[in-house]
Design an enzyme around this catalytic site. Structure first.
Site, short mmCIF file in Angstrom:
data_model
loop_
_atom_site.label_atom_id
_atom_site.label_comp_id
_atom_site.label_asym_id
_atom_site.label_seq_id
_atom_site.Cartn_x
_atom_site.Cartn_y
_atom_site.Cartn_z
N THR B 30 0.48 -1.10 0.10
CA THR B 30 0.02 -0.13 -0.24
C THR B 30 0.87 1.07 -0.03
OG1 THR B 30 -1.92 -0.93 1.29
CG2 THR B 30 -1.83 1.35 1.38
N ASP B 46 -4.26 4.35 -1.46
CA ASP B 46 -4.34 3.74 -2.92
C ASP B 46 -5.87 2.87 -2.51
OD1 ASP B 46 -3.25 1.83 -1.01
OD2 ASP B 46 -2.76 1.37 -3.74
N ARG B 48 -5.46 -0.33 -4.72
CA ARG B 48 -4.89 -2.01 -4.74
C ARG B 48 -5.05 -2.82 -3.10
NH1 ARG B 48 -0.36 -3.03 -9.16
NH2 ARG B 48 -2.21 -1.38 -10.76
N LYS B 62 -8.73 1.38 2.28
CA LYS B 62 -7.87 1.24 3.62
C LYS B 62 -8.37 1.86 4.32
CE LYS B 62 -5.19 -1.05 -0.46
NZ LYS B 62 -4.11 -0.47 -0.89
N GLY B 76 -0.58 -3.40 5.10
CA GLY B 76 0.32 -4.78 5.74
C GLY B 76 -0.85 -5.71 5.53
N SER B 158 4.32 0.15 1.50
CA SER B 158 5.78 -0.16 0.39
C SER B 158 5.74 1.30 -0.68
CB SER B 158 5.20 -1.57 -0.53
OG SER B 158 4.02 -1.36 -0.93
N ASP B 195 5.49 3.01 -6.97
CA ASP B 195 5.56 1.28 -6.57
C ASP B 195 3.82 0.26 -7.65
OD1 ASP B 195 5.31 -0.49 -4.62
OD2 ASP B 195 3.64 -0.02 -3.28
N SER B 198 0.91 -0.69 -5.52
CA SER B 198 0.15 0.27 -4.99
C SER B 198 -0.64 0.57 -6.18
CB SER B 198 0.70 1.36 -4.66
OG SER B 198 1.17 0.71 -3.09
#
Lengths: 190, 268, 206
Positions: B30, B46, B48, B62, B76, B158, B195, B198
């Protein structure tokens, strides 16, 4: 390497089990019986870790019999299979799981065959095999099995399977016992 | 938590010993950020969710509401975030009913960090917690092992490095609400595009003093799928099926408990 | 035997249409490369909720039976039927209760909310993370293939008939590219009025 086969015919279930009992590199017995009469109309065929096997099936039989005594109503084959599955599935989460594969054959009006592995996977099948034998005989059974086999045809099919196993298995399994489960109960054929 | 069952632990341990891999869990992989402004605080994330390299959910949420005035963003393990925030929101509600006060952000933070510390990092929730309460507006981050941070702007996940590069270069003191919203969404977009774990959209939540919190679901949608020019509809009757073995039946409105008779009932 | 979720094989998919949902699974049960059964149904009915379980077959049987108990108890205590989103949360908490020693299953829930009439599909990972979707969800050993098929074939607002064709082709084509998924397919199409159409697909047997 034990052989465990089950074939459901029109009016009965056949259980074919190898007669050798081997330990390491020695054959200890050549008239071993791997089938247990669970109750009047239900038989268990078993293979797996020596020790675990007898302990497990005797435990199942004892409890199935106890249920019959206490309730004056015998467990059906389906119920025996569900019970054995549950015990195996529960055991799988214990410190030392039972490593036992079984076939449950029974006759409650109609013949019935259950295949249950040590993980606790229970499926009802027309014909079934455990272990290496399955690699050799399932194709034969796929080809020749029909819904309307008579006992004689069933035995002939069993013969085909045993012949194939004798030809292809790398070890001598000392022949096979054939148990028949029909409306009269469990009996050793021949 | 009433207590998690460890019944299968030994079994799975012995399976692992025989070379079995544990199953892939959905990870939020994330980018999440939080940023304070003069009058409140903003959370953004985000959308994803990934399982390995597969996008498991293209538009997952999220941002979690812990209380009307306290929100958190999670990175996580997806299920850990869902369950831990669900649990915390229940406990905060009970706590505030019991005390007759609106919950405070530090209460949520302390509660959560004690829970996560207890599980020594095995509950994989990495959270940014934001909210306003009687003591002012707050922004905290919380790691799975139980450590916490405080800051005027924070990023986790991430994609946090990408997000942080935006925050570090563009953040200034006394941001207005609009500036902070723009900054946060830009930081998330940096994660979305740089990233791989994400992606998709930007969700954003504004928590202001004396105002109801506002969740902007799909605040930015820079990755809309292009309209397909044609479709792959099949002609009716394409798929062949067995007439025998197929059936039509109706679900009764009121569930019918009599349908499943016990097996013994059928045996004479 | 390296991955418990891939010992027995099997996949499932669920899709939303206009006032309808569909859920489909393959019928194979294997032990590694040996196909043991070709009629192992992975979709279970709980009132108006259809739940597919893929993964380790013993866990599929254990969890599906446990869910049957919980569903029956819910309907008895609550004296009403269970809505799909409730069923999904129930599945989720059942799985999360074993967070550190999970069941090796990947469930899907499909149904239509009896009060709102909204179609509902949801997928889970083995520890209960919910993915509520407004188009389709997939699970099982052919997950990758199913995603590819569904992502390209899916259209919004399909009729029950159209939905059947799309979900069937999605499953069948995905199964063709997974060695341990196949041996037949099973599709349920559930309509808003409570009509359920169950179809057994003709498929390749290799």
């Amino acid at each position: 390497m034990d052989i465990l086969l089950g074939i459901r015919t029109q009016n009965e279930v056949l259980l074919i089990t190898s007669r050798s009992l081997a330990r390491g590199i020695s054959v200890l017995k050549s008239d071993d019986v791997k089938v247990l009469e669970c109750n009047k109309h239900t038989a268990l065929a078993f293979s797996g870790e020596p020790g675990d096997t007898t302990n497990f099936v005797e435990f199942i039989r004892a409890n199935v019999r106890l249920y019959g005594f206490q309730n004056k109503q015998e467990l059906t084959t389906h119920a025996v299979a569900s019970y054995a599955r549950k015990e195996l599935a529960t055991s799988l989460r214990s410190r030392k799981p039972y490593q036992v594969n079984i076939l449950v054959a029974g006759h409650n009006g109609t013949p019935e065959l259950h295949w249950i592995d040590y993980l606790g996977t229970n499926v009802t099948l027309p014909y079934a095999a455990h272990g290496y034998a399955s690699y050799y005989v399932l194709s034969t059974l796929d080809r020749w099995w029909t819904e309307t086999l008579t006992l004689e045809e069933g035995l002939e099919l069993a013969r085909k399977c045993i012949d194939e196993l004798e030809k292809r298995m790398p070890i001598d399994f000392k022949g096979c016992n054939i148990h028949v489960v029909d409306q009269n109960g469990v009996r050793l054929h021949e | 938590m009433a207590g998690l069952s460890f019944d299968n632990y030994r079994r799975n341990k012995s399976l692992e010993a025989s070379g079995v891999l544990p199953p892939k869990t959905t990870s939020t992989g994330t980018t999440i950020v939080g940023c304070k402004f003069n009058g409140g605080v903003i959370l953004s994330a985000d959308t994803r969710a990934t399982a390995g390299m597969v996008v498991a959910d293209k538009n997952c949420l999220k941002l979690h509401r812990l209380a009307p005035n306290i929100w958190c963003a999670g990175a996580g393990t997806a299920s850990d975030n869902d369950k831990v925030t669900e649990l915390e929101s229940s406990q905060l509600e009970i706590h505030s009913q019991w005390t007759g006060r609106a919950p405070r952000v530090v209460t949520a933070l302390t509660h959560l960090k004690q829970h996560l510390f207890k599980y020594q990092g095995h509950v994989g929730a990495y959270l940014i917690i934001a909210g306003v309460d009687v003591t002012g507006s707050h922004l905290f981050s919380l790691h799975a092992h139980g450590s916490t941070d405080v800051g005027p702007y924070l990023a986790l996940g991430s994609g946090s490095m990408a997000a942080l590069s935006v925050l570090e270069s563009k953040w200034k003191e006394d941001l207005t609400k609009e500036e902070a919203m723009e900054l946060c969404s830009e930081a998330i977009m940096a994660g979305v595009f740089n990233d791989l774990a994400s992606g998709s959209n930007v969700d954003l939540c504004v928590i202001e003093k004396g105002k109801p919190s506002r969740l902007h679901r799909g605040y930015k949608q820079p990755n809309q799928r292009l309209q397909k020019q044609r479709n792959y509809n099949f002609d009716i009757g394409t798929t062949s099926y067995f007439e025998a073995g197929s059936e039509v039946f109706y679900i009764s409105k009121q569930s019918d408990l009599e349908t499943s008779a016990m097996e013994v009932d059928q045996v004479s | 035997m390296s991955n418990p979720s891939e010992i027995n094989g099997g996949s499932a998919v669920a899709m939303i249409g206009k006032d309808c949902v569909a859920i489909a699974c393959d019928l194979r049960l294997g032990l590694q490369s040996v196909t043991v059964s070709g009629d192992f149904e992975k979709i279970f009915q709980y009132g108006g909720n259809f739940v597919a379980f893929t993964g380790l077959a013993t866990d599929v049987q254990t969890v599906s039976t446990e869910l049957r108990q919980k569903h029956a108890l819910y309907e008895m205590v609550e004296e009403r039927s269970m809505e799909p989103n409730t069923a999904a949360h129930l599945v989720s908490s059942m799985l999360y209760s074993r967070r550190f020693a999970p069941w090796f299953v990947g469930p899907l829930v499909a149904g239509i909310n009896s009060t709102t009439g909204e179609p509902y599909v949801c997928s889970f990972d083995s520890i209960g993370s919910m993915d509520v979707s407004h188009d389709f969800v997939v699970t099982g050993t052919a997950t990758n293939q199913l995603y590819g098929m569904a992502e390209s074939l899916y259209e919004k607002d399909m009729s029950p008939e159209q939905l059947f064709e799309t979900i069937s082709q999605t499953l069948l084509c995905a199964a063709d590219r997974d060695a341990i998924t196949g041996s037949g397919g099973l599709v349920y199409v559930i309509e808003k009025n409570g009509k359920v159409t169950k179809k057994l697909l003709k498929s390749r047997q290799d």
